[in-house]
Enzyme design. Structure first.
Site, PDB file in Angstrom:
ATOM      1  N   GLU A 277       0.833  -1.212   0.000  1.00  7.49           N
ATOM      2  CA  GLU A 277       0.000   0.000   0.000  1.00  7.49           C
ATOM      3  C   GLU A 277       0.862   1.255   0.000  1.00  7.49           C
ATOM      4  O   GLU A 277       0.776   2.078   0.920  1.00  7.49           O
ATOM      5  CB  GLU A 277      -0.880   0.030   1.259  1.00  7.49           C
ATOM      6  CG  GLU A 277      -1.804  -1.146   1.446  1.00  7.49           C
ATOM      7  CD  GLU A 277      -2.441  -1.191   2.841  1.00  7.49           C
ATOM      8  OE1 GLU A 277      -1.971  -0.493   3.766  1.00  7.49           O
ATOM      9  OE2 GLU A 277      -3.407  -1.943   2.995  1.00  7.49           O
ATOM     10  N   PRO A 278       1.709   1.445  -1.008  1.00  4.81           N
ATOM     11  CA  PRO A 278       2.567   2.638  -0.993  1.00  4.81           C
ATOM     12  C   PRO A 278       1.766   3.896  -1.327  1.00  4.81           C
ATOM     13  O   PRO A 278       0.843   3.850  -2.142  1.00  4.81           O
ATOM     14  CB  PRO A 278       3.575   2.348  -2.101  1.00  4.81           C
ATOM     15  CG  PRO A 278       2.818   1.496  -3.074  1.00  4.81           C
ATOM     16  CD  PRO A 278       1.900   0.638  -2.229  1.00  4.81           C
ATOM     17  N   ARG A 280       3.149   7.828  -0.299  1.00  7.56           N
ATOM     18  CA  ARG A 280       4.111   8.921  -0.464  1.00  7.56           C
ATOM     19  C   ARG A 280       5.208   8.624  -1.490  1.00  7.56           C
ATOM     20  O   ARG A 280       5.566   9.478  -2.292  1.00  7.56           O
ATOM     21  CB  ARG A 280       4.756   9.188   0.905  1.00  7.56           C
ATOM     22  CG  ARG A 280       5.585  10.441   0.982  1.00  7.56           C
ATOM     23  CD  ARG A 280       6.355  10.504   2.309  1.00  7.56           C
ATOM     24  NE  ARG A 280       5.523  10.261   3.469  1.00  7.56           N
ATOM     25  CZ  ARG A 280       4.902  11.230   4.168  1.00  7.56           C
ATOM     26  NH1 ARG A 280       5.056  12.484   3.838  1.00  7.56           N
ATOM     27  NH2 ARG A 280       4.159  10.911   5.214  1.00  7.56           N
ATOM     28  N   ARG A 317       1.625  20.276   6.027  1.00  6.42           N
ATOM     29  CA  ARG A 317       2.675  19.447   6.642  1.00  6.42           C
ATOM     30  C   ARG A 317       3.634  20.224   7.544  1.00  6.42           C
ATOM     31  O   ARG A 317       3.959  19.746   8.637  1.00  6.42           O
ATOM     32  CB  ARG A 317       3.439  18.657   5.572  1.00  6.42           C
ATOM     33  CG  ARG A 317       2.532  17.682   4.794  1.00  6.42           C
ATOM     34  CD  ARG A 317       3.316  16.773   3.850  1.00  6.42           C
ATOM     35  NE  ARG A 317       4.165  15.874   4.599  1.00  6.42           N
ATOM     36  CZ  ARG A 317       5.456  16.031   4.786  1.00  6.42           C
ATOM     37  NH1 ARG A 317       6.095  17.036   4.242  1.00  6.42           N
ATOM     38  NH2 ARG A 317       6.128  15.186   5.516  1.00  6.42           N
ATOM     39  N   TYR A 321       3.569  18.763  11.167  1.00  8.95           N
ATOM     40  CA  TYR A 321       4.666  17.850  11.528  1.00  8.95           C
ATOM     41  C   TYR A 321       6.027  18.538  11.565  1.00  8.95           C
ATOM     42  O   TYR A 321       7.055  17.851  11.539  1.00  8.95           O
ATOM     43  CB  TYR A 321       4.795  16.709  10.489  1.00  8.95           C
ATOM     44  CG  TYR A 321       3.525  16.073  10.005  1.00  8.95           C
ATOM     45  CD1 TYR A 321       2.602  15.513  10.894  1.00  8.95           C
ATOM     46  CD2 TYR A 321       3.258  15.983   8.639  1.00  8.95           C
ATOM     47  CE1 TYR A 321       1.451  14.908  10.424  1.00  8.95           C
ATOM     48  CE2 TYR A 321       2.112  15.372   8.165  1.00  8.95           C
ATOM     49  CZ  TYR A 321       1.212  14.841   9.066  1.00  8.95           C
ATOM     50  OH  TYR A 321       0.081  14.242   8.594  1.00  8.95           O
ATOM     51  N   CYS A 346      -3.578  33.764   9.889  1.00  8.26           N
ATOM     52  CA  CYS A 346      -3.342  34.366  11.201  1.00  8.26           C
ATOM     53  C   CYS A 346      -3.070  33.310  12.264  1.00  8.26           C
ATOM     54  O   CYS A 346      -3.916  33.037  13.134  1.00  8.26           O
ATOM     55  CB  CYS A 346      -4.522  35.252  11.571  1.00  8.26           C
ATOM     56  SG  CYS A 346      -4.528  36.692  10.509  1.00  8.26           S
ATOM     57  N   GLU A 347      -1.934  32.680  12.142  1.00  6.41           N
ATOM     58  CA  GLU A 347      -1.437  31.682  13.090  1.00  6.41           C
ATOM     59  C   GLU A 347       0.084  31.736  12.991  1.00  6.41           C
ATOM     60  O   GLU A 347       0.615  31.734  11.877  1.00  6.41           O
ATOM     61  CB  GLU A 347      -1.828  30.245  12.669  1.00  6.41           C
ATOM     62  CG  GLU A 347      -3.279  29.936  12.687  1.00  6.41           C
ATOM     63  CD  GLU A 347      -3.729  29.238  13.953  1.00  6.41           C
ATOM     64  OE1 GLU A 347      -2.895  28.876  14.799  1.00  6.41           O
ATOM     65  OE2 GLU A 347      -4.945  29.071  14.068  1.00  6.41           O
ATOM     66  N   TYR A 375       0.237  14.164   0.439  1.00  6.95           N
ATOM     67  CA  TYR A 375      -0.240  14.839   1.645  1.00  6.95           C
ATOM     68  C   TYR A 375      -0.153  16.364   1.496  1.00  6.95           C
ATOM     69  O   TYR A 375       0.165  17.079   2.437  1.00  6.95           O
ATOM     70  CB  TYR A 375       0.521  14.323   2.885  1.00  6.95           C
ATOM     71  CG  TYR A 375       0.453  12.818   2.989  1.00  6.95           C
ATOM     72  CD1 TYR A 375      -0.732  12.195   3.354  1.00  6.95           C
ATOM     73  CD2 TYR A 375       1.541  12.006   2.646  1.00  6.95           C
ATOM     74  CE1 TYR A 375      -0.825  10.811   3.399  1.00  6.95           C
ATOM     75  CE2 TYR A 375       1.447  10.616   2.692  1.00  6.95           C
ATOM     76  CZ  TYR A 375       0.261  10.034   3.072  1.00  6.95           C
ATOM     77  OH  TYR A 375       0.166   8.672   3.115  1.00  6.95           O
TER      78      TYR A 375
HETATM   79  C1  LIG Z   1      -1.295   6.107   5.136  1.00  3.44           C
HETATM   80  C2  LIG Z   1      -1.357   4.656   4.887  1.00  3.44           C
HETATM   81  C3  LIG Z   1      -0.602   4.081   3.858  1.00  3.44           C
HETATM   82  C4  LIG Z   1       0.353   4.862   3.003  1.00  3.44           C
HETATM   83  O1  LIG Z   1       1.434   5.380   3.712  1.00  3.44           O
HETATM   84  P1  LIG Z   1       2.660   6.051   2.947  1.00  3.44           P
HETATM   85  O2  LIG Z   1       3.585   6.414   4.023  1.00  3.44           O
HETATM   86  O3  LIG Z   1       2.119   7.242   2.225  1.00  3.44           O
HETATM   87  O4  LIG Z   1       3.224   5.036   2.021  1.00  3.44           O
HETATM   88  C5  LIG Z   1      -0.741   2.721   3.636  1.00  3.44           C
HETATM   89  N1  LIG Z   1      -1.583   1.960   4.374  1.00  3.44           N
HETATM   90  C6  LIG Z   1      -2.319   2.486   5.376  1.00  3.44           C
HETATM   91  C7  LIG Z   1      -3.211   1.592   6.149  1.00  3.44           C
HETATM   92  C8  LIG Z   1      -2.227   3.840   5.671  1.00  3.44           C
HETATM   93  O5  LIG Z   1      -2.948   4.347   6.662  1.00  3.44           O
END
Ligand SMILES: *Cc1c(COP(=O)(O)O)cnc(C)c1O
Length: 422
Positions: A277-278, A280, A317, A321, A346-347, A375
């Protein structure tokens, strides 16, 4: 190969000058490179196959960049979709991702979302609690479905990333602890509405070190053996996402090839369909946020404030973060200065950088923040009654607005004064 480069002193995305896009679409504006998206999608897949991982199932984590055109590009590369809401699921389906390649993750799937996902025929639910699994089982049975599911495990490892994007420590809300997992797995596997077929994990995002992942995968390997010993058939394991990207000089994210080799080593002998599940790593470096300098205000200690027209509501971001985004002039002169880069909101948190050496910019100059493809636009809000920034996709010498600017007046139109105040 970088598709963001200077040609005759002007920053281009592929073959399109950012000055042209800013002239025609205005600023701020997110700009994505299709060639970069395609390349990253291919590099990630090839890294896995080169390492000997046969036929990996890759589902792009839509939350990183849910733009319809971006999803269409990735669907064209054979990517499925990892979704965390019905809204994301509908985007994936609208982009042409086959329903069977959609994975539904997330700790708070509602009953309505479960119904919609079952009816759409999505490929897999990643279950995060016994309660969720029982609810899904009841809904599926009532509607006459049997939902393919894996159980999300929280392996309790420190992902060594920002605490707000760490998801695999025991105190995080995600998944189930290793000690509880076998009993819960067995109870869920007994429900007729569910086809429990494996496990999932995702320990965090922007990982710059593979060691926590390998440790987590090792724990999952032991769990798989335990589950099999108890008579369960484990055919699918979803390894999540999390691979980091370079935001700043000195960041050394692992190359997808190193990731692939580690995965192959850690999962040797599992004999399952591996799923990924990539997010970023696919889209982070494929986008920039173009902004215009509103004015430069003197600051204390001779460090001026460069006030740009992008703000924390457009790119959250840094405020969320303390994230770093490189800042460059679209037409750099070679002159540099040290400045604070801030937005108009205004922060005090609406600060992109303090006392940073950057290209010297003046009022009216165009500039860009790098590595905003993940993101970025997706986290935008309308705070301070600002609009939503448009998105543009570039391919070679073409570009198209793939998300329109939503102006504040449109947002105002959705608000109503009750008749007792009229
Ligand atoms: C956010 C998320 C991802 C993707 O994360 P990346 O750091 O963007 O690769 C994959 N799986 C789940 C369950 C997530 O919450």
């Amino acid at each position: 190969m970088d598709h963001f480069h200077l040609i005759d002193g002007v920053m281009h995305v592929e073959n399109v000058p950012l000055t042209t896009i800013a002239d025609e679409v205005g600023s701020p504006v997110y700009v994505y490179s299709q060639a970069t998206l395609v390349r990253h999608a291919q590099v990630f897949r090839e890294a896995l196959t080169k390492a000997g991982i046969e036929n990996p199932h890759i589902a792009f984590a839509i939350k990183a960049n849910p733009n319809l055109a971006v999803l269409k590009v990735l669907a064209g590369e054979g990517y499925g979709a990892d979704v965390v809401s019905a809204g994301e699921m509908n985007r994936a389906l609208a982009a042409g991702v086959p329903a069977k390649d959609v994975v539904f993750s997330g700790v708070g799937k509602s009953a309505d979302e479960m119904v919609a996902a079952l009816k759409a025929g999505i490929g897999q639910f990643n279950i995060e609690s016994e309660e969720e699994g029982r609810e899904l089982a009841t809904i599926a049975e009532t509607l006459g479905y049997r939902a393919d599911c894996v159980l999300r495990i929280n392996p309790d490892v420190d992902a060594q990333t920002n605490a707000k994007i760490s998801t695999g420590k025991a105190e995080n809300k995600f998944g189930l602890g290793l000690h509880q997992a076998p009993a819960i797995y067995a109870r869920l596997a007994a429900l007729p509405g569910l086809n429990m077929r494996g496990v999932a994990l995702h320990i965090g995002s922007q990982l710059l070190n593979l060691e926590p992942l390998e440790t987590a995968f090792g724990k999952i390997g032991k769990l798989i053996a335990d589950l099999r010993n108890s008579g369960h058939s484990i055919t699918h394991v979803d390894l999540g996402g999390g691979l980091g990207v370079r935001y700043k000089e000195g960041d050394h994210p692992p190359h997808p090839d190193e990731y692939g080799e580690m995965v192959a080593r850690a999962t040797k002998g599992w004999n399952v369909q591996l799923m990924f599940e990539p997010g970023r790593v696919i889209c982070g470096n494929a986008g920039v946020l173009v902004t215009k300098v509103i004015r430069v205000k003197p600051g204390s200690g001779n460090v001026p404030f460069v006030i740009v027209d992008a703000a924390m509501n457009d790119l959250a971001r840094p405020a969320l973060y303390d994230a770093w985004h490189d800042f460059e002039a679209v037409e750099p002169t070679g002159e540099r200065f040290t400045a604070n880069i801030v937005g108009p909101v205004c922060e005090t948190g609406d600060t992109f950088a303090m006392a940073r050496e950057i290209d010297a910019v003046r009022q009216g100059d165009l500039a860009l923040f790098r590595t905003c493809g993940a993101y970025g636009a997706t986290m935008a809000s309308t705070y301070n009654s600002r609009g939503l920034v448009p998105e543009v996709l570039v391919s070679e010498n073409r570009y198209a607005v793939v998300a329109e600017r939503i102006v504040p007046a449109t947002i105002l139109e959705a608000e109503h004064v009750p008749d007792w105040l009229a």
